[in-house]
Design an enzyme around this catalytic site. Structure first.
Site, PDB file in Angstrom:
ATOM      1  CB  CYS A 114      -0.865  -0.124   1.065  1.00 38.12           C
ATOM      2  SG  CYS A 114      -2.143  -1.357   1.171  1.00 38.12           S
ATOM      3  CG  HIS A 251      -3.099   3.517   1.504  1.00 37.87           C
ATOM      4  ND1 HIS A 251      -3.717   3.240   0.355  1.00 37.87           N
ATOM      5  CD2 HIS A 251      -3.338   2.672   2.423  1.00 37.87           C
ATOM      6  CE1 HIS A 251      -3.822   1.836   0.482  1.00 37.87           C
ATOM      7  NE2 HIS A 251      -3.787   1.543   1.716  1.00 37.87           N
ATOM      8  CG  ASN A 281      -6.612  -0.783   0.979  1.00 30.03           C
ATOM      9  OD1 ASN A 281      -5.990  -0.546   0.076  1.00 30.03           O
ATOM     10  ND2 ASN A 281      -6.153  -0.941   2.321  1.00 30.03           N
TER      11      ASN A 281
HETATM   12  O1  UT7 Z   1      -3.830  -0.855   3.351  1.00 29.20           O
HETATM   13  C1  UT7 Z   1      -3.124  -1.622   4.284  1.00 29.20           C
HETATM   14  C2  UT7 Z   1      -3.421  -1.314   5.542  1.00 29.20           C
HETATM   15  N1  UT7 Z   1      -4.657  -1.841   6.070  1.00 29.20           N
HETATM   16  C3  UT7 Z   1      -5.290  -1.358   7.004  1.00 29.20           C
HETATM   17  O2  UT7 Z   1      -5.042  -0.197   7.114  1.00 29.20           O
HETATM   18  C4  UT7 Z   1      -6.638  -2.112   7.458  1.00 29.20           C
HETATM   19  C5  UT7 Z   1      -6.451  -1.883   9.108  1.00 29.20           C
HETATM   20  N2  UT7 Z   1      -7.912  -2.619   9.616  1.00 29.20           N
HETATM   21  C6  UT7 Z   1      -8.801  -2.159   9.474  1.00 29.20           C
HETATM   22  O3  UT7 Z   1      -9.441  -1.376   8.654  1.00 29.20           O
HETATM   23  C7  UT7 Z   1      -9.687  -2.668  10.532  1.00 29.20           C
HETATM   24  O4  UT7 Z   1      -9.442  -3.391  11.519  1.00 29.20           O
HETATM   25  C8  UT7 Z   1     -10.912  -3.654   9.752  1.00 29.20           C
HETATM   26  C9  UT7 Z   1     -12.087  -2.688   9.046  1.00 29.20           C
HETATM   27  C10 UT7 Z   1     -10.103  -4.824   9.073  1.00 29.20           C
HETATM   28  C11 UT7 Z   1     -11.789  -4.648  11.175  1.00 29.20           C
HETATM   29  O5  UT7 Z   1     -12.433  -3.496  11.642  1.00 29.20           O
HETATM   30  P1  UT7 Z   1     -12.318  -3.736  13.321  1.00 29.20           P
HETATM   31  O6  UT7 Z   1     -12.983  -2.659  13.838  1.00 29.20           O
HETATM   32  O7  UT7 Z   1     -10.808  -3.598  13.637  1.00 29.20           O
HETATM   33  O8  UT7 Z   1     -13.165  -4.970  13.536  1.00 29.20           O
HETATM   34  P2  UT7 Z   1     -12.583  -6.313  14.084  1.00 29.20           P
HETATM   35  O9  UT7 Z   1     -11.530  -7.011  13.366  1.00 29.20           O
HETATM   36  O10 UT7 Z   1     -12.216  -6.016  15.526  1.00 29.20           O
HETATM   37  O11 UT7 Z   1     -13.751  -7.152  14.209  1.00 29.20           O
HETATM   38  C12 UT7 Z   1     -14.924  -6.870  14.890  1.00 29.20           C
HETATM   39  C13 UT7 Z   1     -16.058  -7.850  14.788  1.00 29.20           C
HETATM   40  C14 UT7 Z   1     -15.491  -9.258  14.854  1.00 29.20           C
HETATM   41  O12 UT7 Z   1     -16.751 -10.156  15.334  1.00 29.20           O
HETATM   42  P3  UT7 Z   1     -16.489 -10.545  16.945  1.00 29.20           P
HETATM   43  O13 UT7 Z   1     -15.123 -11.262  17.077  1.00 29.20           O
HETATM   44  O14 UT7 Z   1     -16.630  -9.217  17.731  1.00 29.20           O
HETATM   45  O15 UT7 Z   1     -17.664 -11.524  17.358  1.00 29.20           O
HETATM   46  C15 UT7 Z   1     -15.408  -9.863  13.297  1.00 29.20           C
HETATM   47  O16 UT7 Z   1     -15.558 -11.220  13.296  1.00 29.20           O
HETATM   48  O17 UT7 Z   1     -16.561  -7.831  13.533  1.00 29.20           O
HETATM   49  C16 UT7 Z   1     -16.600  -9.012  12.568  1.00 29.20           C
HETATM   50  N3  UT7 Z   1     -16.321  -8.947  11.209  1.00 29.20           N
HETATM   51  C17 UT7 Z   1     -17.285  -8.748  10.362  1.00 29.20           C
HETATM   52  N4  UT7 Z   1     -18.532  -8.651  10.650  1.00 29.20           N
HETATM   53  C18 UT7 Z   1     -19.350  -8.257   9.247  1.00 29.20           C
HETATM   54  C19 UT7 Z   1     -15.075  -8.913  10.607  1.00 29.20           C
HETATM   55  N5  UT7 Z   1     -15.265  -8.807   9.110  1.00 29.20           N
HETATM   56  C20 UT7 Z   1     -16.660  -8.785   9.228  1.00 29.20           C
HETATM   57  C21 UT7 Z   1     -17.629  -8.268   8.096  1.00 29.20           C
HETATM   58  N6  UT7 Z   1     -18.853  -8.185   8.170  1.00 29.20           N
HETATM   59  N7  UT7 Z   1     -17.170  -8.092   6.951  1.00 29.20           N
END
Ligand code: UT7
Length: 324
Positions: A114, A251, A281
């Site tokens: 990225c 980005h 992204n």
């Molecule tokens: O470009 C390179 C750099 N990349 C990034 O910068 C990405 C950085 N990370 C992020 O943008 C975020 O961490 C994400 C968007 C990937 C995830 O958001 P989050 O607020 O950190 O969510 P999380 O991973 O802590 O997940 C929260 C919950 C989980 O469920 P439980 O364990 O709380 O029951 C996940 O299983 O959300 C669930 N979850 C989803 N639910 C519905 C994860 N993905 C999804 C989804 N739809 N697509």
């Protein structure tokens, strides 16, 4: 007097097929509400079958050359930043060179995921400043749809395909932060975080292409800290404050990361170019795509001071400060 790399053209290309969150929710356990709330993403463009990274890259490059009114034969350096090359080798840049009709000079790929566009811009700027190139096309192009695990809701909803390009041309300026062109670039990497965001395949390790794997929460945490640091570094190296910057072109990974960085640094969101809701992204393509959009709709004007920043797998991160 000093040699600067002027940004004389910008261009972009997005595949025509748009996939909405609702369409994804039909095949994976997710919802439009979750994706919008956690990321700001509403849709992404996905390349057609047979449409490869080089096709996207060539279209963006021609678009940028048109704005610059420069013929491909006059380009002496072409760099493609990509993590999704057409083939393991040769470089996708060689294919793009052929496709646009650039017959001289030299072309190669850069891989910093990225942060790839910032790395490529920095390399091109240094080639121009050293006199080894005069006119460079710098492209960020990706087809991340090809390396996603479409059963992993934690990653497959986040990415899209696309390409953006800029044309740089060496020009003499008096030296100082009122000059036009690239004023500084700062690059960083920290391989200790290799496994937090990676593709679990590759020619040497597994003889497969592999799929993108990410510890989202960990990457998020590092992104906000590293981006704030690299922006502060760019400002202080140029004796500037946040108030001097006309546009931040970041980005586009997640709207919450953009808001977090803006808040930490005191930039109003109105001075950030945001495309993540429509492009998702697009890795190395996201910055030149956002730049081309804001230039073509008239938000970014000649003389504006731009701050570009990115963070990605590796980890890699960096910034570029430029007066447009
Ligand atoms: O470009 C390179 C750099 N990349 C990034 O910068 C990405 C950085 N990370 C992020 O943008 C975020 O961490 C994400 C968007 C990937 C995830 O958001 P989050 O607020 O950190 O969510 P999380 O991973 O802590 O997940 C929260 C919950 C989980 O469920 P439980 O364990 O709380 O029951 C996940 O299983 O959300 C669930 N979850 C989803 N639910 C519905 C994860 N993905 C999804 C989804 N739809 N697509």
């Amino acid at each position: 007097m000093m040699l600067r790399s002027h940004i004389v053209g910008c261009g972009s290309y997005l595949p025509s097929r748009i996939v909405t969150n609702r369409e994804l929710a039909a095949t994976v356990d997710t919802s439009d509400d979750w994706i919008v709330e956690r990321t700001g993403i509403r849709q992404r463009h996905i390349a057609a079958e047979g449409e490869n990274t080089s096709d996207l890259a060539a279209a963006a490059a021609l678009n940028a050359l048109e704005m610059a009114e420069i013929k491909p034969a006059d380009v002496d350096l072409l760099i493609v930043a990509t993590a999704t090359p057409d083939n393991t080798f040769p470089a996708t840049a060689a294919r793009v060179q052929q496709r646009i009709g650039m017959t001289g000079g030299f072309a190669f790929d850069i891989q910093a995921v990225c942060s790839g566009f910032i790395y490529a811009l920095s390399v091109a700027d240094n080639f121009i400043k050293s006199g080894q190139a005069r006119t460079a096309v710098v492209i960020g192009a990706e087809t991340f749809s090809r390396i996603l695990d479409w059963t992993d809701r934690g990653t497959c909803v986040l990415f899209g395909d696309g390409a953006g390009a800029v044309v740089l041309r060496g020009a003499m300026e008096k030296g100082g932060n009122t000059d036009r062109g690239v004023l500084s670039t700062h690059l960083h990497s920290d391989g200790r975080h290799y496994d937090l965001l990676k593709v679990d395949g590759g020619p040497s390790s597994s003889q497969t292409v592999g799929h993108l794997r990410m510890e989202g929460r960990e990457v998020f945490r590092h992104a906000v800290v590293n981006l704030a640091e690299v922006v502060r570094e760019a400002l202080s190296a140029n004796d500037l404050t946040a108030a001097d910057i006309d546009w931040v072109v970041p980005h586009q990974a997640n709207r919450r990361i953009l808001e977090g960085t803006a808040k930490k640094l005191g930039f109003p969101m109105e001075r950030m170019v945001v495309t993540v809701e429509r492009h998702a992204n697009t890795s190395a393509a996201s910055i030149p795509l956002a730049l081309a959009e804001a230039v073509s709709d008239g938000r970014i004007k000649r003389g504006d001071l731009l701050l570009l920043e990115a963070m990605g797998g590796g980890f890699t991160w960096g910034s570029a400060l430029a007066r447009f």
